[in-house]
Design a protein around this motif. Sequence first.
Motif, PDB file in Angstrom:
ATOM      1  N   ARG A  60       0.856  -1.195   0.000  1.00 47.88           N
ATOM      2  CA  ARG A  60       0.000   0.000   0.000  1.00 47.88           C
ATOM      3  C   ARG A  60       0.885   1.236   0.000  1.00 47.88           C
ATOM      4  O   ARG A  60       1.816   1.334   0.806  1.00 47.88           O
ATOM      5  CB  ARG A  60      -0.916  -0.024   1.224  1.00 47.88           C
ATOM      6  CG  ARG A  60      -2.031   1.025   1.191  1.00 47.88           C
ATOM      7  CD  ARG A  60      -3.087   0.714   2.233  1.00 47.88           C
ATOM      8  NE  ARG A  60      -2.546   0.694   3.593  1.00 47.88           N
ATOM      9  CZ  ARG A  60      -3.188   0.202   4.645  1.00 47.88           C
ATOM     10  NH1 ARG A  60      -4.391  -0.310   4.502  1.00 47.88           N
ATOM     11  NH2 ARG A  60      -2.630   0.240   5.847  1.00 47.88           N
ATOM     12  N   ASP A  92       4.596   7.048 -11.038  1.00 51.14           N
ATOM     13  CA  ASP A  92       3.907   5.759 -11.064  1.00 51.14           C
ATOM     14  C   ASP A  92       4.748   4.616 -11.634  1.00 51.14           C
ATOM     15  O   ASP A  92       4.341   3.449 -11.533  1.00 51.14           O
ATOM     16  CB  ASP A  92       2.588   5.875 -11.842  1.00 51.14           C
ATOM     17  CG  ASP A  92       2.807   6.377 -13.268  1.00 51.14           C
ATOM     18  OD1 ASP A  92       3.977   6.633 -13.633  1.00 51.14           O
ATOM     19  OD2 ASP A  92       1.825   6.519 -14.003  1.00 51.14           O
ATOM     20  N   SER A  98       2.927   1.898  -9.730  1.00 50.46           N
ATOM     21  CA  SER A  98       1.954   2.288  -8.699  1.00 50.46           C
ATOM     22  C   SER A  98       0.672   2.765  -9.361  1.00 50.46           C
ATOM     23  O   SER A  98       0.710   3.480 -10.372  1.00 50.46           O
ATOM     24  CB  SER A  98       2.521   3.404  -7.807  1.00 50.46           C
ATOM     25  OG  SER A  98       3.681   2.958  -7.132  1.00 50.46           O
ATOM     26  N   SER A  99      -0.452   2.367  -8.772  1.00 52.79           N
ATOM     27  CA  SER A  99      -1.752   2.755  -9.321  1.00 52.79           C
ATOM     28  C   SER A  99      -2.817   2.653  -8.241  1.00 52.79           C
ATOM     29  O   SER A  99      -2.878   1.650  -7.513  1.00 52.79           O
ATOM     30  CB  SER A  99      -2.123   1.841 -10.500  1.00 52.79           C
ATOM     31  OG  SER A  99      -3.414   2.137 -10.987  1.00 52.79           O
ATOM     32  N   GLU A 100      -3.643   3.694  -8.112  1.00 46.08           N
ATOM     33  CA  GLU A 100      -4.785   3.714  -7.193  1.00 46.08           C
ATOM     34  C   GLU A 100      -4.387   3.346  -5.758  1.00 46.08           C
ATOM     35  O   GLU A 100      -5.070   2.580  -5.081  1.00 46.08           O
ATOM     36  CB  GLU A 100      -5.886   2.777  -7.695  1.00 46.08           C
ATOM     37  CG  GLU A 100      -6.450   3.202  -9.034  1.00 46.08           C
ATOM     38  CD  GLU A 100      -7.547   2.262  -9.522  1.00 46.08           C
ATOM     39  OE1 GLU A 100      -7.663   1.163  -8.945  1.00 46.08           O
ATOM     40  OE2 GLU A 100      -8.281   2.631 -10.449  1.00 46.08           O
ATOM     41  N   GLY A 101      -3.273   3.884  -5.303  1.00 42.48           N
ATOM     42  CA  GLY A 101      -2.867   3.691  -3.923  1.00 42.48           C
ATOM     43  C   GLY A 101      -2.172   2.380  -3.617  1.00 42.48           C
ATOM     44  O   GLY A 101      -1.891   2.085  -2.457  1.00 42.48           O
ATOM     45  N   ARG A 158      -1.277  -6.119 -11.668  1.00 42.20           N
ATOM     46  CA  ARG A 158      -2.203  -5.083 -11.184  1.00 42.20           C
ATOM     47  C   ARG A 158      -3.647  -5.437 -11.524  1.00 42.20           C
ATOM     48  O   ARG A 158      -4.551  -5.318 -10.675  1.00 42.20           O
ATOM     49  CB  ARG A 158      -1.832  -3.732 -11.796  1.00 42.20           C
ATOM     50  CG  ARG A 158      -2.725  -2.578 -11.360  1.00 42.20           C
ATOM     51  CD  ARG A 158      -2.254  -1.270 -11.959  1.00 42.20           C
ATOM     52  NE  ARG A 158      -2.469  -1.208 -13.391  1.00 42.20           N
ATOM     53  CZ  ARG A 158      -3.626  -0.833 -13.954  1.00 42.20           C
ATOM     54  NH1 ARG A 158      -4.667  -0.502 -13.192  1.00 42.20           N
ATOM     55  NH2 ARG A 158      -3.742  -0.787 -15.258  1.00 42.20           N
ATOM     56  N   THR A 215      -6.511  -6.057  -8.592  1.00 40.48           N
ATOM     57  CA  THR A 215      -7.701  -5.206  -8.487  1.00 40.48           C
ATOM     58  C   THR A 215      -8.990  -5.988  -8.748  1.00 40.48           C
ATOM     59  O   THR A 215     -10.056  -5.599  -8.274  1.00 40.48           O
ATOM     60  CB  THR A 215      -7.615  -4.022  -9.472  1.00 40.48           C
ATOM     61  OG1 THR A 215      -7.355  -4.520 -10.793  1.00 40.48           O
ATOM     62  CG2 THR A 215      -6.494  -3.076  -9.066  1.00 40.48           C
ATOM     63  N   THR A 224     -11.094  -5.033  -3.512  1.00 42.18           N
ATOM     64  CA  THR A 224     -11.600  -3.686  -3.747  1.00 42.18           C
ATOM     65  C   THR A 224     -10.740  -2.653  -3.010  1.00 42.18           C
ATOM     66  O   THR A 224      -9.984  -2.989  -2.086  1.00 42.18           O
ATOM     67  CB  THR A 224     -13.051  -3.559  -3.260  1.00 42.18           C
ATOM     68  OG1 THR A 224     -13.074  -3.747  -1.827  1.00 42.18           O
ATOM     69  CG2 THR A 224     -13.938  -4.603  -3.921  1.00 42.18           C
ATOM     70  N   ASN A 225     -10.893  -1.394  -3.396  1.00 44.69           N
ATOM     71  CA  ASN A 225     -10.148  -0.314  -2.741  1.00 44.69           C
ATOM     72  C   ASN A 225     -10.494  -0.213  -1.256  1.00 44.69           C
ATOM     73  O   ASN A 225      -9.636   0.106  -0.429  1.00 44.69           O
ATOM     74  CB  ASN A 225     -10.438   1.022  -3.427  1.00 44.69           C
ATOM     75  CG  ASN A 225      -9.803   1.119  -4.795  1.00 44.69           C
ATOM     76  OD1 ASN A 225      -8.827   0.439  -5.077  1.00 44.69           O
ATOM     77  ND2 ASN A 225     -10.368   1.958  -5.652  1.00 44.69           N
ATOM     78  N   SER A 243      -7.824  -0.460   1.760  1.00 45.04           N
ATOM     79  CA  SER A 243      -7.611   0.672   2.674  1.00 45.04           C
ATOM     80  C   SER A 243      -7.839   0.278   4.131  1.00 45.04           C
ATOM     81  O   SER A 243      -7.254   0.877   5.033  1.00 45.04           O
ATOM     82  CB  SER A 243      -8.526   1.834   2.296  1.00 45.04           C
ATOM     83  OG  SER A 243      -9.888   1.463   2.455  1.00 45.04           O
TER      84      SER A 243
END
Length: 304
Positions: free
Chosen positions: A11, A49, A64-67, A91, A95, A99-100, A104
Amino acid sequence: MSLILFAFVVRVRDGLPLSASTDFEHNKELQERKQQLRTISKSLARFPDRGTIKGQKLNIYVVSSEGVSYMSVCHSSLPAAKAFCFLEDLRWEFTACFTNTVISLAARPYPFLEFDSTIQKLKQQYNQSGGPALEVTLAEVQEDLRIRPPQVINLDEVELSNGTANGHIDQTAASAGINQRLEPVTAPGILSLVLNIMCASLNVIRGVHLVENTFQDDYEGIWNVVAFFLAFICCAFQCHLYLFHSSLKKLKSFVLLSIIVLCNLYLLGMRNIWQLLFHISVASFSTSLTLTRRFQQRTNDCGV
């Protein structure tokens, strides 16, 4: 010979390891590269990124992408386009699985170790066939790299910024930044919060009611109102002090307890002895739990 040796998913915001591949090679340079990955993971927010670190026989590639950051250790003979193509496939797979929100909320290192099986399949596909199934994907990555070349990361600068030397992380500094997390709230802790909220509510209700009478009696009971509201504020701060880390916690805890005791003693004429003992006991109970709630130690890696 395997060209993709190790993959690592972290992360970006805090460098928390999310998943990693299980490697079966234990040569010295690979272990050094894995250690460098963990060093880099703590400074990912500073980089663009895409990035790469050149080594003698092994290179590191980062996307790196979307955190979330996807990193790999590859043999230097593997073309950069194929290495970044592997990370793009990684990646997409990651994904699709998580999910995000789930990412998180992750709180412990390597919460998605089951993703290792997917990483192994991708590694096997690239190591055996030499690249992705769709050549158009590789061509697109090659064109994108030509237009936007990846940044070459200077590992010395990364290590300096993280307080490291010779590629080894300073465990003390890492612990101070990452491992300072309070132990989970216990059942007695929940009870103390409920009782503290109850005491705070009783104080504010009595204080508001007393304000009305004070206005009618030429402010004769103004100090009683102050005592009720001061006790209310201290109860609220006791809840905050238990839930969140604070500097000078011991001093603040005893100050709050002392103020609550003094306020209740001042209000003795408006409360009977049992009410007074209840409020002081709740404050003492909360103070005791606050002082005994420690930091929990989190390991930075689980031996992957």
